[in-house]
Design a protein around this motif. Structure first.
Motif, short mmCIF file in Angstrom:
data_model
loop_
_atom_site.label_atom_id
_atom_site.label_comp_id
_atom_site.label_asym_id
_atom_site.label_seq_id
_atom_site.Cartn_x
_atom_site.Cartn_y
_atom_site.Cartn_z
N MET A 66 50.90 84.53 35.02
CA MET A 66 51.49 84.05 33.41
C MET A 66 51.47 82.66 33.34
SD MET A 66 51.26 87.11 32.08
CE MET A 66 50.41 88.21 33.10
N CYS A 67 51.50 81.87 34.32
CA CYS A 67 51.85 80.48 34.32
C CYS A 67 50.51 79.96 34.17
CB CYS A 67 52.29 80.10 35.57
SG CYS A 67 53.74 80.73 36.09
N THR A 68 50.47 78.95 33.36
CA THR A 68 49.34 78.17 33.10
C THR A 68 48.90 77.29 34.31
OG1 THR A 68 50.11 77.58 30.93
CG2 THR A 68 48.38 76.17 31.55
N GLN A 69 47.40 77.56 34.70
CA GLN A 69 46.83 77.10 35.98
C GLN A 69 46.78 75.66 35.61
OE1 GLN A 69 43.77 79.53 37.74
NE2 GLN A 69 43.82 80.36 35.69
N LEU A 70 46.92 74.61 36.69
CA LEU A 70 46.71 73.23 36.64
C LEU A 70 45.74 72.67 37.47
CD1 LEU A 70 50.41 72.48 35.69
CD2 LEU A 70 48.76 72.71 34.08
N THR A 71 45.16 73.26 38.32
CA THR A 71 44.17 72.75 38.79
C THR A 71 42.83 72.74 37.71
OG1 THR A 71 43.14 75.02 39.50
CG2 THR A 71 44.47 73.77 41.09
N TYR A 72 41.62 71.85 38.09
CA TYR A 72 40.64 71.54 37.32
C TYR A 72 39.97 73.02 36.82
CZ TYR A 72 36.33 69.86 35.42
OH TYR A 72 35.23 69.48 34.80
N GLU A 73 39.68 73.65 37.92
CA GLU A 73 38.93 74.96 37.61
C GLU A 73 40.10 75.77 36.82
OE1 GLU A 73 37.80 77.04 41.26
OE2 GLU A 73 35.96 77.61 40.31
N GLY A 74 41.20 75.86 37.43
CA GLY A 74 42.05 77.03 36.38
C GLY A 74 42.13 76.40 35.18
N LEU A 75 42.29 75.11 34.94
CA LEU A 75 42.34 74.65 33.46
C LEU A 75 41.10 74.93 32.81
CD1 LEU A 75 44.43 71.49 33.68
CD2 LEU A 75 44.81 73.34 31.91
N ILE A 76 39.90 74.72 33.28
CA ILE A 76 38.72 75.04 32.52
C ILE A 76 38.75 76.73 32.29
CG2 ILE A 76 36.06 75.52 33.10
CD1 ILE A 76 36.02 73.32 34.91
N ASP A 77 39.51 77.47 33.20
CA ASP A 77 39.47 78.84 32.68
C ASP A 77 40.22 79.21 31.76
OD1 ASP A 77 40.40 81.91 34.57
OD2 ASP A 77 38.75 81.48 33.44
N GLU A 78 41.36 78.44 31.63
CA GLU A 78 42.53 78.52 30.65
C GLU A 78 42.05 78.02 29.10
OE1 GLU A 78 46.20 79.75 33.08
OE2 GLU A 78 45.36 79.89 30.97
N VAL A 79 41.05 77.01 29.43
CA VAL A 79 40.98 76.42 28.04
C VAL A 79 39.65 77.19 27.43
CG1 VAL A 79 40.12 74.37 26.74
CG2 VAL A 79 41.76 74.08 28.51
N PHE A 80 38.47 77.33 28.47
CA PHE A 80 37.13 77.71 27.94
C PHE A 80 36.90 79.12 28.38
CE2 PHE A 80 35.56 73.82 26.82
CZ PHE A 80 36.00 72.77 27.54
N THR A 81 37.59 79.85 29.50
CA THR A 81 37.21 80.93 30.14
C THR A 81 36.10 80.92 30.99
OG1 THR A 81 38.29 82.15 28.20
CG2 THR A 81 37.14 83.47 30.11
N ILE A 82 36.09 80.94 32.11
CA ILE A 82 35.02 81.12 33.22
C ILE A 82 34.77 82.57 33.39
CG2 ILE A 82 34.31 80.70 35.62
CD1 ILE A 82 36.43 78.52 35.82
N ASN A 83 33.28 82.82 33.18
CA ASN A 83 32.90 84.23 33.28
C ASN A 83 31.85 84.39 34.27
OD1 ASN A 83 34.34 86.24 31.78
ND2 ASN A 83 33.57 85.10 30.05
N ASN A 84 31.87 85.15 35.23
CA ASN A 84 30.70 85.12 36.11
C ASN A 84 30.29 83.71 36.63
OD1 ASN A 84 30.66 88.23 36.21
ND2 ASN A 84 30.03 87.66 34.09
N ASN A 85 30.90 82.89 37.12
CA ASN A 85 30.61 81.46 37.59
C ASN A 85 30.02 80.59 36.46
OD1 ASN A 85 31.48 81.86 40.37
ND2 ASN A 85 29.16 81.87 41.27
#
Lengths: 832, 644
Positions: free
Chosen positions: B273-292
């Motif tokens: 539930m927390c906002t991820q603050l690593t680079y990869e985590g933030l990409i996922d939060e902002v854009f959503t990472i799907n299947n690499n």
């Protein structure tokens, strides 16, 4: 001496040795007999084409099946109204009988019919003229001169069998044509091929086409393909035997003129030569022909039946079973009179050694550098022997010899000892499978085990598996499946089977349980299933046996939800609803999955029934709420009806939260009715289904502020939320005048930052500037000025507050040198 | 109060709010082949995972070839991306799958052969049935095959039977269970695994988890030590014991993995539930990472023509135009994210606040390399230069793209709303300023922020405080329903049933957990972090703290009291090795621990584990296996009830 039994035929040495004294009471003069290759069983039937003296013993014709040693395996009375046109063995000791009416029957060695199928109406109508059976198929020639093929009998066991019509014959035969089958494993086309002689031309027919292979020949009366599939033996009307190549490359065929006026029975002896048999009542004759000028004649005193093997020919008479085959080179080396081969010297040396003669040592020395070859030859020669005594002597010689060898790899010796032990066991008269070593290696141990199993010689099969250290579960499985068809009481039999099998890793009890169930032993079947380790194998039989409760338990224990679904679906079909639900309710896991299944299949009636029984008002309310929300917004009556049902159930719930939920839904009904009204009045059909907030927002954007206010009052929308809705709507409309008016209407409950935000969202800095001064908090005020690039104004505020840190913040963002200078002056004044 | 990420300092001119997750652009049909490979090279490092993918690829080929000849491949929308991680378009074409479509209620293809490849969902059976009937009505003669992933279910087959079309299909299974995403990350990608068991009581996903572990053990040997926490973990362990018994005989591969840690998502619902603050985590939060892969504007991904030479990453994004024209529909293309991208592998796990510095340094390095050419004189020196040129050019292009991504993320992280959100999360975690947090949540609802955001904050509030005060909770419920709609009555019911949102009725347990496990790190150094808390700028993910404890000499016994306060049983078991399998005595390699997250794992948790394996005290490598790669939004997606 062994060599005394040999017969020199041309350049090769042959032996015709007796394997068994037949214990049967068959009269081959009056019987048709067919033997299965690879030392297989013999089927015997009265020959209806022969004259039979009518007496009491022959009134009822029998089909009898014997072992190769003449022991009776089984028999059955044959219905003489069924006319047989062909009978022969196929793979796995299965007997195929083709009837005149185009029906094919298949039996096991116990005369039990395994299956049957028809060759088709057309074949029956055309009438079968001749029929030939090969190891997995059938070819039929009809009176209409048309060939039909069954490519695979095995396919009929899995219900995918077919009958194929082969291409029509290229010319009308003047006389009945002779033909032979080339099996798919040997043919170029990888499917059945037929050699057929028609009016002096030899044709090759496959599933697609007909080709001429040889023209202007004498008419052929008999032909047969060799076991290796490369040679075709033909006997023509002039009494000449020809050996052709099946690939059509024959240039100068081997031939022999017999000058016989009657055609013989042709049988290959391995793939080396052909045996011709004239079945004369007075003087039956066997005549053997091999390549070149090699031939031999045997005079018989009684009729015989011939069975081709891959390495020879079995000759079966009323009293004996003989095996005629070429003698192996290693055997000749050892036993030929006057031989001086290293192996024979080793063989003799062993005799000397046993009799303590000093000559043994001399003999070994004389073949010192050839000793390993000698040892290996003795091992091989032992394999070719049927006589246990000779086997033993040869192996002793090999064992004696290898003592003198360093680094000798004994695996060949060990393998041969094991193979011979197995072969000697199955060659025993009581078993009656006289496999040669070559035949044994050709079929492999697995097939031999399968044959023993299918003959119900489970003990021997198991002992062989144990001796050879191979898996025996297939033996034990078949044994148990056979056992359940006996008369032993359930409880006793269960103990016997379980005790035998429970320690065998990976064995399947499900198979045995199914057999028990089919034999009418339900209790035994259920008990056996307890020991099945694989749930996926355990559950389906329990379902079939009607043990729903047990099946459900096992499925749940397995953790495989698909198994649980399988049981639930089966129960739903087979049980009354009340029983089904009662059983399911007793297992939480099953009930959860049933609910899940109902949801996936949208089976709402059953779902409501379940929740009703469970008295789960909340869940019932949820279902009706879903139903309402799933209805199309235009069907308002339907939605309201479902909403009311939902309220009813939420009300019924003891949970206080559900009372609040019913209030929410009450509001929803009110909302949707108002929305319907709005749709009518405003000619816009997109209100029903949206939220209260969205309704207000939409009304404002439609310039209906009074109606928006009305919705707000009706549902007690808090001021804060209403303010946000309104300013967002006004800004999206770019109604800046109204926005300003609204901001002055009364003190904003959300402050003025939101006003700035919504203006900036619409990229309108001019309007935003009107509200920034109204912000009371210094920090966001400065942040907004910075955001729109008004650094001077931001700096003025910070300076007024004498806030050094804020001035630093502003200067970091500003790139205007003039303003930066001013900021520096401000900082200097503060510092001073 | 702990340190905020530096990147969140106020300043600049924020662009429009982009907190809302970027929606994946709908695929055109037939699907165009993806140009860039999303398939990672996974053959090196800790464990050779190539064999897993190779086996799946083999099985995929066999599944597609159930119908011979040319065919249309119709894919479950949720599987398309996953299949891209397995096989490229060339492979599919070689199997005869000339045309590829997304499965929809309608189908339009000329192909005579149609192969469906789908998850076993009842609604798909209805769609496929409709396809068959439409073709029959038009008199079209077609052959059909359905490939179920990972296997056909009785329910789906029954539905087809009831629809009267079962005879039209060749049915087969494609056990695509474990999909390698990176050198150390594997996933089953079962989207609804969290909801399935906890909400519906359906253990199907757990069965697949157990099967996946059996498969891993068949390939890499039986894992000697197993530790677990949670109801699902206990059930999975029981299933494995049963499966081993059912197997009869086991392979005797020497174990390469020395321990397995099974963790339920349910024991730590705070971290996602927390906002991820690593680079990869933030990409996922902002854009959503799907299947690499992340979907970006095409002009970002495709290299601009003619651009060569060194380009430094701008330290500040250029200001947006004062009056932007209405945006044109922008084409989105997938950009792969995995460790084959050297630039990405260096920056993916870092805290976002230090990223700009890293990118700047990287840009300078590349610029220095280009300048080196001018100083190069000798032939051999030129040859050496040319050898490395291609590699540097690839890094250069990658750097350009990551710079663009970083700029867009900065637009989000710089916004006051984002900063306020982070502050609220951190206050909830620290247990301070509760009233301010409540006000912020209320403001979000008032502004109609995405419901995912609101629900995440409510769950975080409830989880850290053992529930929400009754009056406050009732208020929030009313606000949510009035703002977002009546259907969210059911959404809130789901969250309550799961215990994610509840009324405060007990003394909060989180404070003692927070204190004893040191979940809040005040003096964090993002630049050179010495604790996994850097991944959330001060909050150490609870799940990874449990892993940290598990690998210590005394293991979980030291935190026994804490574990009792988390839901579900705790267990530690020894799996007897099959006869003949001896422990691998390769001493040149660090021990490997497999960490299995049942119910999902976030990218920042993965970053935390990678950080852990780099620390000396851990002395081991981690392989991460999960049912699904998630973030807070995707986790909540499964719990939200939607009606069309």
């Amino acid at each position: 001496m062994i060599a005394a039994q040999w017969k020199i035929i041309g350049n090769s040495t042959y032996i015709k040795k007796e394997i068994y004294s037949m214990s049967w009471d068959v009269d081959l003069k009056q019987q048709v007999s067919v033997g299965s290759p690879f030392a297989g069983p013999i089927a015997v039937m009265r020959d209806s084409s022969k004259f039979v003296e009518m007496n009491s013993q022959n009134m009822k014709p029998y089909l009898k099946i014997f072992t190769a040693s003449g022991d009776l395996i089984s028999q059955m009375i044959w219905d003489s109204s069924k006319n047989i046109v062909a009978m022969d063995w196929i793979e796995k000791e299965r007997l195929v009988i083709v009837l005149q009416n185009a029906t094919v029957l298949i039996f096991n060695v116990f005369c039990e019919q395994m299956t049957q199928f028809s060759l088709g109406d057309i074949v029956r109508e055309e009438e079968i003229l001749e029929c030939k059976i090969w190891s997995d198929g059938i070819v039929v020639l009809t009176s209409a001169s048309q060939l039909y093929s069954v490519p695979s009998i095995n396919d009929f066991f899995v219900e995918s069998g077919r009958v194929i019509r082969l291409p029509p014959l290229p010319e009308e035969p003047k006389a009945r044509p002779e033909w032979a089958i080339l099996e798919p494993q040997f043919s170029l086309s990888q499917s059945i091929e037929i050699f057929m002689s028609i009016n002096g031309t030899l044709y090759l027919i496959d599933e697609d086409k007909v080709e001429s292979q040889l023209e202007a020949t004498e008419p052929i009366q008999k032909m047969v393909v060799s076991p290796c599939g490369k040679k075709l033996a033909c006997f023509d009307t002039k009494g000449t035997l020809l050996i052709l190549k099946t690939d059509g490359s024959t240039t100068n065929p081997d031939r022999m003129d017999t000058k016989a006026t009657k055609s013989p029975v042709l049988k290959w002896c391995g793939s080396d030569g052909v045996m011709m048999y004239w079945d004369s009542i007075k003087d039956p004759i066997l005549f053997y022909f091999s390549k070149g000028d090699s031939w031999a004649k045997f005079t018989l005193d009684q009729p015989v039946s011939l069975v081709t093997e891959i390495d020879g020919l079995r000759i079966i008479s009323d009293t004996t079973s003989e095996f005629f085959h070429k003698v192996s080179d290693v055997t000749i080396d050892i036993f030929k009179i006057g031989t001086t081969s290293p192996a024979s010297i080793l063989y003799d040396a062993t005799d000397h050694f046993i009799s303590k003669s000093p000559q043994a040592d001399e003999s070994i020395r004389s073949i010192n550098d050839q000793l390993e070859d000698a040892v290996n030859d003795c091992i091989l020669a032992a394999g070719f022997e049927f006589n246990g005594g000779e086997q033993s002597k040869l192996l002793k010689a090999a064992s004696f010899g290898k003592c003198f060898l360093e680094n000798y790899n004994p695996s060949q010796f060990v393998t041969m000892c094991r193979s011979l032990r197995v072969l000697n066991a199955v060659r025993h008269h009581e078993i009656g499978i006289p496999l040669s070593i070559k035949q044994y290696y050709h079929i492999g141990i697995e097939e031999l085990i399968d044959r023993l199993i299918s003959r119900r010689k489970h003990l021997l099969a198991w002992r062989i598996c144990d001796y050879l250290k191979i898996k025996s579960d297939v033996v034990l499985n078949h044994w148990a499946c056979t056992k359940v068809r006996t008369d032993i009481p359930d409880q006793e039999l269960g103990k016997i089977i379980i005790k035998k099998l429970e320690s065998v890793p990976g064995i399947s009890f499900a198979n045995i349980a199914s057999a028990a169930y089919l034999a009418g032993r339900s209790k035994l079947a259920t008990k056996l299933l307890e020991y099945e380790p694989k749930a996926a194998e355990q559950v389906p039989p329990l379902i079939k046996m009607g043990e729903s409760g047990l099946a459900l338990n096992k499925a749940i224990e397995s953790g495989d939800t698909d198994l649980v679904y399988l049981v639930l679906l089966a129960m739903q079909r087979s049980l009354p609803l009340a029983d089904f639900l009662e059983l399911t309710f007793s297992k939480v896991v099953a009930l959860d999955l049933l609910i899940s299944m109902c949801k996936q299949k949208n089976d709402f009636p059953l779902l409501r029934e379940i929740y009703h029984i469970k008295d789960q008002s909340k869940e019932m309310g949820n279902i009706y709420l879903q139903e309402a929300l799933s209805s199309h917004p235009s069907q308002l009556d339907q939605r309201i009806k479902a909403y009311n049902k939902s309220i009813e159930h939420y009300h019924h719930s003891k949970d206080k939260d559900d009372q609040a939920t019913s209030k929410f839904i009450d509001d929803q009904i009110k909302l949707e009715m108002l929305q319907k009204e709005l749709e009518t009045n405003l000619q816009d059909e997109s209100f029903v289904g949206i939220s209260i907030n969205d309704t207000i927002y939409k009304l404002i954007t439609m310039n209906q502020p009074k109606k928006a206010q009305s919705i707000r009052s009706e549902f007690k929308v808090p001021d804060k939320r209403f303010w946000w809705i309104k300013i967002k709507a006004l800004s999206i409309m770019n109604d800046w005048e109204e926005l300003m008016k609204f901001s002055k209407e009364k003190k904003s409950p959300i402050g003025y930052e939101p006003f700035v935000e919504v203006c900036l969202d619409q990229k309108n800095q001019i309007e935003a500037l009107k509200y920034i001064p109204k912000i009371t908090d210094i920090l966001p005020k400065i942040q907004f000025y910075i955001q729109i690039g008004y650094f001077r104004e931001a700096a003025d505020i910070a300076f007024k507050e004498k806030n050094f840190d804020l001035l630093n913040l502003i200067s970091r963002k500003c790139t205007n040198n003039e303003i930066l200078n001013i900021i520096e002056q401000m900082k200097s004044q503060i510092r001073r | 109060m702990f340190k905020k990420p530096a990147s969140q300092a106020p300043g600049g001119k924020p662009a429009a709010q982009q907190q809302q997750q970027a929606k994946q652009q709908q695929q055109p049909q037939p699907l165009k082949p993806i140009v860039l490979s999303q398939i990672p090279n996974i053959s090196s490092k800790v464990l050779n995972l190539t064999s897993i993918r190779d086996q799946s690829k083999l099985e995929l080929g066999a599944a597609i070839s159930t119908l011979k000849g040319s065919k249309a491949l119709v894919m479950d929308p949720k599987l398309i991306g996953l299949l891209n991680l397995l096989a490229d378009p060339t492979f599919l074409s070689n199997c005869g799958a000339d045309r590829r479509y997304e499965l929809k209620p309608e189908i339009n293809t000329d192909s005579k052969n149609i192969v469906y490849i789908v998850r076993p969902e009842v609604k798909y059976m209805h769609w496929i049935t409709e396809h068959v009937k439409q073709h029959a009505e038009k008199g079209l003669k077609k052959e059909y095959s359905i490939v179920f992933v990972p296997r056909a279910t009785i329910l789906c087959q029954r539905v087809l039977e009831e629809q009267g079309v079962m005879g039209n299909f060749v049915i087969s299974d494609f056990p695509l269970d474990i999909v390698p995403f990176d050198e150390d990350v594997l996933s089953l990608e079962l989207a609804s695994s969290y909801r399935e068991y906890l909400l519906d009581g359906d253990r199907t996903s757990l069965f697949h988890v157990a099967k996946s572990l059996m498969k891993l053990q068949a390939m890499f040997g039986t894992i000697p030590i197993v530790k677990g926490k949670g109801h699902c973990s206990r059930l999975v362990m029981d299933m494995i014991v049963r499966m081993r018994k059912e197997m009869g005989e086991e392979c005797t591969v020497p174990p390469e993995i020395d321990s397995l840690i099974l963790l339920d998502r349910d024991i730590d619902t705070i971290t996602p539930m927390c906002t991820q603050l690593t680079y990869e985590g933030l990409i996922d939060e902002v854009f959503t990472i799907n299947n690499n892969a992340v979907f970006l504007n095409e002009d970002i991904v495709v290299p601009p023509q003619g651009q060569q030479g060194g380009v430094g990453a701008p330290s500040q994004p250029p200001p947006p135009p004062q009056s932007a024209s209405p945006p044109q529909p922008v084409k989105k293309v997938p950009f792969p994210l995995h460790s084959n991208d050297k630039v990405y592998s260096e920056i993916r796990d870092t805290n976002f606040s230090v990223l700009c510095g890293l990118l700047n340094k990287k840009a300078k390095d590349i610029d220095e390399y280009y300048k080196m050419f001018k100083q190069t004189q000798s032939i051999s020196a030129i040859r050496d230069y040319m050898k490395k040129l291609a590699s540097y050019q690839m890094e250069h292009n990658s750097l350009r793209i990551h710079t663009c991504i970083t700029e867009q993320i900065l637009n989000v992280t710089k916004s006051p709303l984002f900063m306020k959100g982070i502050e609220t999360e951190q206050n909830l975690l620290a247990g301070v300023n509760l009233e301010v947090a409540e006000r912020f949540i209320e403001d979000c609802i008032n502004k109609k922020e995405p419901i995912h955001k609101v629900l995440r904050l409510l769950i975080l509030y409830s989880s850290t405080h053992n529930g929400i005060k009754p009056k406050q909770l009732e208020f929030f419920k009313r606000e949510v329903i009035q703002t977002y709609g009546c259907s969210h009555i059911l959404t809130l019911h789901n969250l309550e049933k799961l215990g994610l949102i509840r009324k405060a009725d007990l003394k909060p347990t989180f404070p003692s957990i927070r204190k004893d496990l040191h979940l809040i790190i005040e003096d964090l150094n993002e630049q050179s972090p010495n604790d996994i808390a850097y991944t959330y700028s001060g909050y150490a993910p609870l799940s990874v703290r449990l892993v940290q404890s598990a690998i210590k000499p005394n293991g979980w016994r030291q935190i026994d009291d804490i574990l009792k306060q988390l839901p579900g049983p705790t267990f530690e078991e020894i799996q007897p090795l099959p006869q003949g399998a001896t422990t691998n005595v390769k001493s040149d390699r660090k021990p490997i621990t497999l960490v299995y997250f049942i119910g999902g794992v976030t990218f920042s948790e993965i970053s935390a584990l990678r950080f852990l394996s780099r620390q000396d005290q851990a002395n081991r490598d981690f392989i991460i296996l999960t049912t699904k790669l998630i973030n807070g939004n995707t986790m909540i997606d499964n719990l939200i009830e939607v009606f069309n």
